[in-house]
Design an enzyme around this catalytic site. Structure first.
Site, PDB file in Angstrom:
ATOM      1  N   ASP A 182       0.851  -1.184   0.000  1.00  0.00           N
ATOM      2  CA  ASP A 182       0.000   0.000   0.000  1.00  0.00           C
ATOM      3  C   ASP A 182       0.892   1.242   0.000  1.00  0.00           C
ATOM      4  O   ASP A 182       1.624   1.492   0.961  1.00  0.00           O
ATOM      5  CB  ASP A 182      -0.887   0.001   1.249  1.00  0.00           C
ATOM      6  CG  ASP A 182      -2.203   0.737   1.028  1.00  0.00           C
ATOM      7  OD1 ASP A 182      -2.218   1.693   0.233  1.00  0.00           O
ATOM      8  OD2 ASP A 182      -3.203   0.357   1.649  1.00  0.00           O
ATOM      9  N   ASP A 195      -2.785   4.543  -3.004  1.00  0.00           N
ATOM     10  CA  ASP A 195      -3.844   5.123  -2.182  1.00  0.00           C
ATOM     11  C   ASP A 195      -4.224   6.524  -2.660  1.00  0.00           C
ATOM     12  O   ASP A 195      -3.352   7.374  -2.875  1.00  0.00           O
ATOM     13  CB  ASP A 195      -3.375   5.187  -0.726  1.00  0.00           C
ATOM     14  CG  ASP A 195      -4.396   5.829   0.179  1.00  0.00           C
ATOM     15  OD1 ASP A 195      -5.432   5.180   0.424  1.00  0.00           O
ATOM     16  OD2 ASP A 195      -4.172   6.971   0.621  1.00  0.00           O
ATOM     17  N   HIS A 221     -11.105  -1.971   4.066  1.00  0.00           N
ATOM     18  CA  HIS A 221     -10.868  -1.259   5.328  1.00  0.00           C
ATOM     19  C   HIS A 221     -11.619   0.065   5.425  1.00  0.00           C
ATOM     20  O   HIS A 221     -11.691   0.655   6.505  1.00  0.00           O
ATOM     21  CB  HIS A 221      -9.366  -0.994   5.482  1.00  0.00           C
ATOM     22  CG  HIS A 221      -8.821  -0.075   4.424  1.00  0.00           C
ATOM     23  ND1 HIS A 221      -8.678  -0.463   3.114  1.00  0.00           N
ATOM     24  CD2 HIS A 221      -8.401   1.215   4.476  1.00  0.00           C
ATOM     25  CE1 HIS A 221      -8.199   0.544   2.406  1.00  0.00           C
ATOM     26  NE2 HIS A 221      -8.016   1.576   3.202  1.00  0.00           N
ATOM     27  N   ASP A 222     -12.161   0.541   4.315  1.00  0.00           N
ATOM     28  CA  ASP A 222     -12.882   1.810   4.303  1.00  0.00           C
ATOM     29  C   ASP A 222     -14.400   1.632   4.326  1.00  0.00           C
ATOM     30  O   ASP A 222     -15.135   2.614   4.172  1.00  0.00           O
ATOM     31  CB  ASP A 222     -12.499   2.624   3.066  1.00  0.00           C
ATOM     32  CG  ASP A 222     -11.155   3.323   3.218  1.00  0.00           C
ATOM     33  OD1 ASP A 222     -10.776   3.599   4.375  1.00  0.00           O
ATOM     34  OD2 ASP A 222     -10.495   3.585   2.198  1.00  0.00           O
ATOM     35  N   GLU A 230      -6.556   3.280  -6.328  1.00  0.00           N
ATOM     36  CA  GLU A 230      -7.789   3.428  -5.568  1.00  0.00           C
ATOM     37  C   GLU A 230      -8.642   4.450  -6.297  1.00  0.00           C
ATOM     38  O   GLU A 230      -8.328   5.635  -6.331  1.00  0.00           O
ATOM     39  CB  GLU A 230      -7.513   3.901  -4.145  1.00  0.00           C
ATOM     40  CG  GLU A 230      -8.789   4.046  -3.325  1.00  0.00           C
ATOM     41  CD  GLU A 230      -8.574   4.708  -1.989  1.00  0.00           C
ATOM     42  OE1 GLU A 230      -9.414   4.512  -1.099  1.00  0.00           O
ATOM     43  OE2 GLU A 230      -7.571   5.431  -1.831  1.00  0.00           O
TER      44      GLU A 230
END
Length: 577
Positions: free
Chosen positions: A127, A228, A349-350, A282
């Protein structure tokens, strides 16, 4: 046609080589599509497994469970950030891109973990958080120290003598995206929290710093990069005044500037191509053209991206309509049927837990509805991403008061709601449902104290249902969510029709059943999914062509001529002539 010619030339080259040379070429050919054919498993490291009793997951915890990861059949692991960080945003505020936060372990631990994955045929995706850094990064400390510092242009600054800068929306800060810094009497830009200043990608020196960081990790053996918030990396440095209410279409105004593609092509040339790694962004912009411009092969930018259309439809307690769900997935599949590649995911995770948003968490239906959702995820075209715990059917955790929240996004949303005069009781109900803290509770390994996650006090409360939902219990149950997930991953890995096959939606208007056919050459698979808590039937002429039932989360399948009846949340994959 170009791809067919290339494939034929490769076959000719393979047949003309000696045996040992053939092996090398065949491996290279396989590697070119590993990120398409694989199944990715996402690990939130501080919630996976703790080995030293400090309450936070660590690399050694992952090392202990490498055999578990292998048993899932997954072929890739994406791990959320573990870099040195003050942890304002749980690691998405990096203060040193070449150092590991001590809570996770050492660089040696990381290398041991990486080697263990590779020994089991699992690739590692890093990431990379380079839209912004932490305000504790040395670059920013230098940048804010004086206006003539060499690092000044690594970030976006607005001198106060020009007046207050034009309003920029911040996703985490109700005060907006500019923050005043008295050291140099200037404002700096932050798309997220004020402790996350945006990096200035318009500066070629900054871009080279990022490429060097990526090379550092690629040299260590990292196989891919998840970029990200990268669609926001390029900025219009005139910082125009956007129209009132523009933040409702945030990506349109703040994302996908044309210069971003120049930077991605540069990154491809510097890192992606020479290191034979892949990168996923992303976000995919606001339009299909945006997405294609990111990932089409001839663009030489990124290899894949993921969008948020189907996640966005499930962010409220009101839920979603299956018709909309079908429409979104069908529309995206059609747009990428011939060129480009996208990820398929339902949680990360979001977002809150998959079964809470798309399935049914009641004791009667949690297992079958999660199995149904995992069947869907693993039978669509694109690279499937599954989030840790979804292979068990882990659920949301109840957090009815704001004092329980530690996530900067949740606290920011709360402050914005207050400032806008919203009904705070209703807001808390919604937050309790959609908050990304739901997805960050400790992994549930067994029914011992703290679900076997830690011998200490866990950084976040373990979900109370861990005694019923855990790896140890589901390992022993052939009908569990976990063992169904393993079976489904194995089936996908063994059937390329689920990777590359055409997708044909059946009876789009059916309000309860999602049915589609995947076709590759002479192979056809039909997928039937009941998205309801009651029996539902569908008439399909293709039913008469069934040869084998490959996947079924119930004991039987009821067929009467052209009509098939599905039990609540039944998921079936059949081979048809």
């Amino acid at each position: 046609m170009k791809k067919i010619v290339l494939f034929l030339l490769t076959l000719i080259l393979i047949n003309s080589c000696k045996d040992n040379e053939k092996e090398v070429i065949e491996v290279a050919l396989d590697n070119s599509t590993w990120w398409k054919e694989g199944v990715l498993y996402q690990i939130y490291p501080q919630s996976f497994k703790d080995t030293n009793g400090d309450g936070f997951g660590d690399f050694k915890g992952v090392i202990e469970e490498l055999d578990y990861l292998e048993s899932l059949g997954i072929t890739m692991v994406w791990m959320n950030p573990f870099f040195e960080s003050p942890l304002v945003d749980n690691g998405y505020d990096v203060s040193d891109y070449r150092a590991i936060h001590p809570r996770y372990g050492t660089m040696e631990d990381f290398q041991t973990m990486l080697n263990g994955m590779k020994a089991r045929g699992i690739k590692f995706v890093l990431d990379v958080v380079v839209n912004h850094s932490s305000d504790q990064h040395e670059w920013f400390k230098q940048s804010r120290s004086s206006r003539d510092n060499p690092y000044r242009n690594y970030y976006h600054w607005w001198p106060a003598e020009k007046g207050k800068p034009p309003h920029r929306h911040s996703l985490f800060d109700p005060e907006g995206g500019w923050d005043y810094d008295e050291t140099t009497n200037a404002y700096y830009l932050h798309t997220f929290a004020e402790a996350q200043p945006d990096l200035n990608w318009e500066n070629p020196k900054l871009r080279q710093e990022v490429y060097d960081i990526m090379k550092f990790w690629a040299d260590m053996g990292v196989d891919g990069f998840r970029m990200d918030a990268f669609q926001f990396a390029s900025k219009d440095t005139t910082y125009p005044e956007f129209p009132k209410g523009h933040e409702k279409d945030f990506i349109k105004w703040y994302g996908m500037r044309p210069q971003l593609h120049d930077y991605l092509k540069e990154m491809y040339k510097e890192v992606i191509e020479p290191y034979n790694v892949f990168a996923v962004a992303e976000g995919a912009g606001s339009t299909f053209q945006d997405a294609h411009d990111l990932v089409d092969e001839d663009r030489k930018e990124l290899q894949t991206a993921y969008h948020f259309d189907y996640v966005d439809m499930s962010r409220t307690i009101d839920g979603y309509k299956l018709a909309d769900f079908k429409e979104v997935f069908t529309r995206w599949d059609k747009a990428f049927a011939e060129e480009g590649w996208v990820a398929i995911f339902l949680s990360n995770h979001d977002n809150s837990r998959l079964v809470n948003r798309f399935g049914n968490t009641s004791p009667e239906f949690r297992t079958v509805s999660t199995q149904m959702l995992n069947t869907f995820l693993l039978s669509m075209r694109g690279t499937p991403y599954t989030y840790y715990g979804d292979e068990l059917g882990m659920t949301n955790i109840n957090m009815p008061t704001i004092e329980e929240y530690v996530d900067v996004a949740a606290i920011g949303d709360y402050e914005m709601a207050k400032a806008q005069g919203k009904n705070m009781d209703e807001f808390i109900k919604q937050l309790n449902y959609y908050s990304r803290e739901n997805a960050r509770t400790p992994m549930q390994w067994n029914d011992s104290l703290n679900a076997g996650f830690t011998t200490g006090t866990p950084w976040k409360r373990v979900n109370e249902n861990y005694k019923e939902i855990n790896v140890a219990a589901q390992n022993k149950d052939p009908k569990s969510v976990l063992n169904h997930f393993r079976k489904m991953v194995k089936f996908r890995n063994n059937n390329k029709v689920l990777v590359y096959g055409d997708y044909q939606l059946l009876q789009a208007e059916h309000p309860e059943i999602y049915a589609y056919i995947r076709t590759l050459d002479n192979e056809k698979l039909m997928v039937l999914l009941n998205f309801t808590d009651h029996d539902s039937s569908i008439i399909l002429p293709e039913i008469s062509k069934i040869e084998d039932i490959n996947i079924n989360n119930y004991e039987a399948l009821t067929i009467n001529k052209d009509e098939v009846s599905l039990k609540p949340y039944q998921a079936v994959i059949v081979s048809i002539k």
